[in-house]
Structure formats: structure tokens, C-alpha cells
Write an enzyme that holds these catalytic residues in place. Sequence first.
Site, PDB file in Angstrom:
ATOM      1  N   ASP A 132       0.850  -1.180   0.000  1.00  0.00           N
ATOM      2  CA  ASP A 132       0.000   0.000   0.000  1.00  0.00           C
ATOM      3  C   ASP A 132       0.890   1.236   0.000  1.00  0.00           C
ATOM      4  OD1 ASP A 132      -2.618   1.354   0.255  1.00  0.00           O
ATOM      5  OD2 ASP A 132      -1.841   1.983   2.197  1.00  0.00           O
TER       6      ASP A 132
ATOM      7  N   GLU B  62      -5.451  18.991   3.173  1.00  0.00           N
ATOM      8  CA  GLU B  62      -6.563  18.034   3.118  1.00  0.00           C
ATOM      9  C   GLU B  62      -6.072  16.591   3.030  1.00  0.00           C
ATOM     10  OE1 GLU B  62      -6.065  19.663  -1.149  1.00  0.00           O
ATOM     11  OE2 GLU B  62      -5.988  20.411   0.931  1.00  0.00           O
TER      12      GLU B  62
ATOM     13  N   GLU C  47       0.881   5.680   0.611  1.00  0.00           N
ATOM     14  CA  GLU C  47       0.243   6.945   0.938  1.00  0.00           C
ATOM     15  C   GLU C  47       0.921   8.009   0.081  1.00  0.00           C
ATOM     16  OE1 GLU C  47      -2.423   7.085   2.637  1.00  0.00           O
ATOM     17  OE2 GLU C  47      -2.321   5.028   3.410  1.00  0.00           O
TER      18      GLU C  47
END
Length: 248
Positions: A7, A52, A9
Site C-alpha cells: 500500500d 486536506e 500513501e
Amino acid sequence: MREIVFDTETTGTDPERGDRIVEIGCVELIDLVPTGATFHRYINPERDVPAEVVRVHGLTNEFLADKPVFGASEVVDELLAFIGDAPLVAHNAEFDRRFLNAELGRLKLTPIPKERCVDTLLIARKKYPGAPASLDALCRRLNIDLTARDKHGALLDSQLLAAVYLELMGGRERRLDFLDPVAAAEAEVKTAQGVLEAKSINSRRARPQPLGPLSTEEEIEAHVSFIASLGQEPAWNRFFAGSEKSPG
């Protein structure tokens, strides 16, 4: 079979517009089960992380400032050594593959082909059509503990996905399907030995003499008399067939 669940980010959603990887996590599987071997790095994206996005994974510019860049040997070289030529498992795999290939492309390294990736999102949608298929939703559906996940994290999400992937592929009972013939035979022998040991325990605990009847002679005679009073061929006789106490 060796597989790598991974994974990433990132700073955003589009590597073609300059978004970069800020974290990568990998978990090694053998026959669908984690071996305990992992790879995990935080990465300096060499650009700002939008506020964000920080709210999603919590990785700030300040935190990432002293981390190595993707091209550093402790990132790219060790990552490629860890994954080797194993299939790569990811949730919404095309997203992570595009980001990984963008980083590899900057270094003129061979990209990861699409056919090498296993997408658990597609598997989940096929298995549970119409149901929510996010990683959180699948963990809840499959009773996988989510208490440690307050934000996205590449290694934690890879570990959760490894558990989800095992269940999507049939659960822990599938492990025997992947054993080689010798290992499968050994497993069967262990199972058989367990059965024999259980039988041995049961035989040692058997009563030396069976228990006698729980009813007295008077109670048996009274019961037989009651059945005889029910008329010709009462249904109860079927349960006394062959008995010395059978009426008629």
C-alpha cells in the site's frame, strides 16, 4: 506461493500532475499467510503535502522533511529486493501501481506490469456484488479488528489487507490446498494421530462395566401394563420389538 501485499500513501491522487509517494508498506505472504517479514519506509516527496491530504494520513511536511527520497538506496533498492518477482496484491491496485511506476520511471527503472498485480477491490466486488468494498467495510464484514486504524497508514493497511485477502480467497482452511504433497501427507498424518490419541483417551476412560438399567423391575412392569391397556397393536410396541418385556 510468495506474494507481496502493499500500500502507498501519497500527496494526492494523480502522479501525472506531480503527486508523489510519501509512505510505502509491504507484507510478505507465503500461501496467503503473512510470514512476519515486512518493508516500510516514509519518503520525502520533495514537494508540499496539501492540508486536506494530511488529514487522511497524518504525514506532515515537517515529519517528512528528514526522510529519504524515493531514489535513495534504502528505499528503491531495498524495496525492489523485498518484492523480488512476486505478484503484488493491493486494494484498488491500479492507483498504487501508477504511483509506484511514476517513481520508478523518474529513475529510469523497469515499471511494474499490470498483469503482475492482484486487485482485492475487484475480487471483493465480484464476491459481494453491490456491497461496500472499501478496506474498512471489508474488515467489518469479515470481523477483522480495526481498532488500531484511526488514519490511513501504508504498513497497517497492508497488514489489514493481508487478513482481508486471506478471507476473500477462502479463509485459513485454504492453507492445505497450497501444501506440497509431502507437507499435505504430514498434515494428514498429524490429523490421524490426533484422532487416534483422542480414541485412546476415550478408551482409557471407558467404564470397566456398563451401567445397569435405571428403572426398577416394578417400574418396568407398570410401564408394560400401561402399554397393554392402550388397545390392539399400540404404536409404542415398535420401540419394544424383540424385548422380553414386549406385551402381546
